[in-house]
Write a protein that holds these residues in place. Structure first.
Motif, PDB file in Angstrom:
ATOM      1  N   PRO A  44     -12.836 -10.035   1.138  1.00  0.00           N
ATOM      2  CA  PRO A  44     -12.461 -10.363   2.510  1.00  0.00           C
ATOM      3  C   PRO A  44     -10.942 -10.332   2.712  1.00  0.00           C
ATOM      4  O   PRO A  44     -10.182 -10.747   1.837  1.00  0.00           O
ATOM      5  N   GLY A  45     -10.534  -9.823   3.860  1.00  0.00           N
ATOM      6  CA  GLY A  45      -9.131  -9.847   4.257  1.00  0.00           C
ATOM      7  C   GLY A  45      -8.284  -8.697   3.780  1.00  0.00           C
ATOM      8  O   GLY A  45      -7.114  -8.608   4.132  1.00  0.00           O
ATOM      9  N   GLY A  46      -8.846  -7.776   3.012  1.00  0.00           N
ATOM     10  CA  GLY A  46      -8.031  -6.691   2.477  1.00  0.00           C
ATOM     11  C   GLY A  46      -8.494  -5.311   2.876  1.00  0.00           C
ATOM     12  O   GLY A  46      -8.145  -4.335   2.223  1.00  0.00           O
ATOM     13  N   LEU A  47      -9.278  -5.202   3.928  1.00  0.00           N
ATOM     14  CA  LEU A  47      -9.828  -3.918   4.340  1.00  0.00           C
ATOM     15  C   LEU A  47      -8.936  -3.243   5.370  1.00  0.00           C
ATOM     16  O   LEU A  47      -8.521  -3.856   6.349  1.00  0.00           O
ATOM     17  N   ILE A  48      -8.642  -1.977   5.126  1.00  0.00           N
ATOM     18  CA  ILE A  48      -8.030  -1.109   6.128  1.00  0.00           C
ATOM     19  C   ILE A  48      -8.990   0.055   6.284  1.00  0.00           C
ATOM     20  O   ILE A  48      -9.235   0.797   5.323  1.00  0.00           O
ATOM     21  N   ALA A  49      -9.584   0.202   7.446  1.00  0.00           N
ATOM     22  CA  ALA A  49     -10.549   1.271   7.666  1.00  0.00           C
ATOM     23  C   ALA A  49     -10.389   1.822   9.077  1.00  0.00           C
ATOM     24  O   ALA A  49     -10.501   1.078  10.048  1.00  0.00           O
ATOM     25  N   LYS A  50     -10.122   3.096   9.149  1.00  0.00           N
ATOM     26  CA  LYS A  50     -10.062   3.793  10.423  1.00  0.00           C
ATOM     27  C   LYS A  50     -11.087   4.921  10.360  1.00  0.00           C
ATOM     28  O   LYS A  50     -10.773   6.037   9.924  1.00  0.00           O
ATOM     29  N   PRO A  51     -12.339   4.625  10.755  1.00  0.00           N
ATOM     30  CA  PRO A  51     -13.413   5.603  10.602  1.00  0.00           C
ATOM     31  C   PRO A  51     -13.377   6.715  11.651  1.00  0.00           C
ATOM     32  O   PRO A  51     -14.192   6.776  12.575  1.00  0.00           O
ATOM     33  N   VAL A  52     -12.406   7.592  11.487  1.00  0.00           N
ATOM     34  CA  VAL A  52     -12.274   8.839  12.252  1.00  0.00           C
ATOM     35  C   VAL A  52     -11.929   9.913  11.225  1.00  0.00           C
ATOM     36  O   VAL A  52     -11.422   9.594  10.140  1.00  0.00           O
ATOM     37  N   PRO A  53     -12.195  11.185  11.517  1.00  0.00           N
ATOM     38  CA  PRO A  53     -11.830  12.215  10.547  1.00  0.00           C
ATOM     39  C   PRO A  53     -10.354  12.105  10.139  1.00  0.00           C
ATOM     40  O   PRO A  53      -9.476  11.998  10.984  1.00  0.00           O
ATOM     41  N   GLN A  54     -10.122  12.049   8.845  1.00  0.00           N
ATOM     42  CA  GLN A  54      -8.823  11.867   8.203  1.00  0.00           C
ATOM     43  C   GLN A  54      -8.266  10.455   8.340  1.00  0.00           C
ATOM     44  O   GLN A  54      -7.131  10.187   7.953  1.00  0.00           O
ATOM     45  N   GLY A  55      -9.060   9.543   8.878  1.00  0.00           N
ATOM     46  CA  GLY A  55      -8.654   8.145   8.941  1.00  0.00           C
ATOM     47  C   GLY A  55      -8.652   7.532   7.555  1.00  0.00           C
ATOM     48  O   GLY A  55      -9.467   7.872   6.697  1.00  0.00           O
ATOM     49  N   GLN A  56      -7.745   6.609   7.330  1.00  0.00           N
ATOM     50  CA  GLN A  56      -7.575   6.002   6.008  1.00  0.00           C
ATOM     51  C   GLN A  56      -8.573   4.895   5.732  1.00  0.00           C
ATOM     52  O   GLN A  56      -9.058   4.224   6.646  1.00  0.00           O
ATOM     53  N   LEU A  57      -8.820   4.719   4.444  1.00  0.00           N
ATOM     54  CA  LEU A  57      -9.661   3.639   3.958  1.00  0.00           C
ATOM     55  C   LEU A  57      -8.968   3.028   2.748  1.00  0.00           C
ATOM     56  O   LEU A  57      -8.517   3.747   1.855  1.00  0.00           O
ATOM     57  N   PHE A  58      -8.869   1.719   2.752  1.00  0.00           N
ATOM     58  CA  PHE A  58      -8.337   0.989   1.601  1.00  0.00           C
ATOM     59  C   PHE A  58      -9.051  -0.341   1.530  1.00  0.00           C
ATOM     60  O   PHE A  58      -9.255  -1.013   2.535  1.00  0.00           O
ATOM     61  N   PHE A  59      -9.446  -0.728   0.319  1.00  0.00           N
ATOM     62  CA  PHE A  59      -9.973  -2.061   0.092  1.00  0.00           C
ATOM     63  C   PHE A  59      -9.871  -2.384  -1.387  1.00  0.00           C
ATOM     64  O   PHE A  59      -9.613  -1.521  -2.219  1.00  0.00           O
ATOM     65  N   VAL A  60     -10.081  -3.656  -1.698  1.00  0.00           N
ATOM     66  CA  VAL A  60     -10.015  -4.132  -3.074  1.00  0.00           C
ATOM     67  C   VAL A  60     -11.374  -4.714  -3.446  1.00  0.00           C
ATOM     68  O   VAL A  60     -11.996  -5.428  -2.659  1.00  0.00           O
ATOM     69  N   VAL A  61     -11.814  -4.394  -4.653  1.00  0.00           N
ATOM     70  CA  VAL A  61     -13.052  -4.919  -5.218  1.00  0.00           C
ATOM     71  C   VAL A  61     -12.676  -5.796  -6.409  1.00  0.00           C
ATOM     72  O   VAL A  61     -11.772  -5.447  -7.169  1.00  0.00           O
ATOM     73  N   GLU A  62     -13.365  -6.908  -6.555  1.00  0.00           N
ATOM     74  CA  GLU A  62     -13.174  -7.722  -7.755  1.00  0.00           C
ATOM     75  C   GLU A  62     -14.404  -7.561  -8.634  1.00  0.00           C
ATOM     76  O   GLU A  62     -15.536  -7.745  -8.186  1.00  0.00           O
TER      77      GLU A  62
END
Length: 147
Positions: A44-62
């Motif tokens: 929780p709290g670490g998601l960056i998601a822009k779900p469009v073509p070429q949109g960025q995705l970043f998240f952290v998994v533990e």
């Protein structure tokens, strides 16, 4: 001419595929693999998601007491039918390779069938390991979405 945004996987031909009948609705699966990573996969709290073509995705998994950042870009988005994105993790994951994760969603009366393909690994052992993980991840996601 090749698509400049899709990784060239020709030197990394190894992949894994998982097919699973899901009770969850196609809309819920699609959302989970676009903007809904938190709560079922990402911390929780670490998601960056822009779900469009070429949109960025970043998240952290533990996992096992360690944090693992995941990076990607959305390549193909067909609402409630398909999500394709690049998937890049460190040494314990894709070994720095920009892999491609494809999630195809086929609606059924009682949910959907998900065909997940993860391709672009340096070796088949690493691909098989990811395939086994995806089997468990999809089972957990389906249970969470239908609880």
């Amino acid at each position: 001419m090749a698509d400049l945004f899709t990784p060239d996987l020709s030197a990394r031909p190894h992949d894994a595929q998982v097919v699973r009948a899901m009770r969850a609705r196609p809309e819920a699966i699609y959302k989970s693999f676009t903007a809904g990573w938190e709560g079922w996969f990402a911390l929780p709290g670490g998601l960056i998601a822009k779900p469009v073509p070429q949109g960025q995705l970043f998240f952290v998994v533990e996992h096992e007491g360690q944090r693992h950042p995941h990076y990607g870009r959305f390549l193909t988005l067909q609402p409630n039918r398909k999500v394709e994105l690049t998937w890049l993790t460190g040494k314990s994951g894709t070994q720095g390779a920009e892999t491609v994760l494809s999630v195809d969603i086929e609606p059924r009366d009682d949910g959907c069938t998900v065909t997940l393909r993860h391709r672009g690994f340096y070796d088949q052992d690493r691909a098989d390991g990811h395939g086994k993980s995806w089997e468990q991840i999809l089972a957990n996601l389906d249970a969470r979405l239908t609880a």
